[in-house]
Enzyme design. Structure first.
Site: not given
Ligand SMILES: Cc1cc2nc3c(=O)[nH]c(=O)nc-3n(C[C@H](O)[C@H](O)[C@H](O)COP(=O)(O)O)c2cc1C
Length: 220
Positions: A196-197
């Site tokens: 999710f970065r």
């Protein structure tokens, strides 16, 4: 609009769920030792050139420039690469001896960045490294006026043939315009991909060369 055929779309929730979290990866308090650990991992995983790094310099107008070079030595002094000192990068470093480099290893999804002043390597060190290069690469270093306009491929082939004839079977010494530079880091940042970065970043900073390192975690 991005062209999804060409540019991969942002990963879905499902795709992220198979994206492994690598856990704690900042396993050393010494940034150069940590870098050596990461490079060793990359060497086992990358298909080629794990020691390739993007080298950024700035020109006399302050316009950044960047290109890949190969890391050839790493020690307490810093990171050394070799090149033609009359190339664009050589001229930029002569005018402004500071640089940044960036390693990105896709296979292990990690990045390391270095910034700092740049110092030329000693003639002895450059000679010693030059001797390790294949003979044809040594002749190539004489034949290539790196970064300057060339009439055509034939012009290079002609120069290579001329230099090969000139040296015959004798020794090929290091050209005066070919040497190395050492980036002496004052900042080293480690980055690892997370789902999710929400990536993990740790930066090591020191006020000057020889000063102690301090560290910070950075938001991704
Ligand atoms: C993977 C890779 C490694 C490279 N390694 C070097 C190197 O170690 N030294 C070098 O002079 N050029 C190297 N090059 C070529 C440079 O990227 C660049 O084309 C050349 O040095 C001229 O750059 P300049 O005009 O900015 O000086 C490499 C290119 C690639 C793609």
């Amino acid at each position: 609009m991005a062209d999804d055929e060409l540019i991969p779309p942002s990963p879905s929730e499902e795709a992220y769920s198979v994206d492994q979290d690598q856990g704690e990866v900042f396993t050393d308090d010494d940034p150069l030792a940590l870098f050596a650990d990461w490079l060793a991992l990359a060497k086992r995983a990358e298909p080629n050139d794990p020691n390739a790094m993007a080298l950024a310099t700035v020109d006399a107008d302050g316009l950044p420039d960047v290109r890949m070079v190969l890391l050839k030595d790493i020690d307490a002094a810093g990171l050394t690469f070799y090149t033609n000192t009359q190339s664009a990068k050589g001229e930029q470093l002569a005018a402004n001896p500071q640089a940044a480099v960036c390693f990105h290893w896709k296979t292990i999804r990690r990045q390391v960045r270095f910034r700092g002043p740049v110092a030329p390597v000693s003639d002895e060190a450059a000679d010693a490294y030059f001797k390790t290069r294949a003979r044809s690469a040594r002749i190539g270093a004489w034949a290539s006026a790196q970064s300057r306009p060339m009439a055509g491929k034939l012009a290079l082939a002609k120069e290579v043939a001329l230099k090969a004839a000139q040296f015959g079977i004798g020794e090929v010494p290091r050209p005066p315009h070919w040497s190395g530079y050492t980036i002496v880091p004052t900042q080293i940042e480690f980055w690892v991909n997370r789902p999710f970065r929400l990536h993990d970043r740790k930066v090591f900073l020191r006020e000057s060369v020889g000063a102690p390192w301090r560290t910070e975690r950075l938001y991704p």
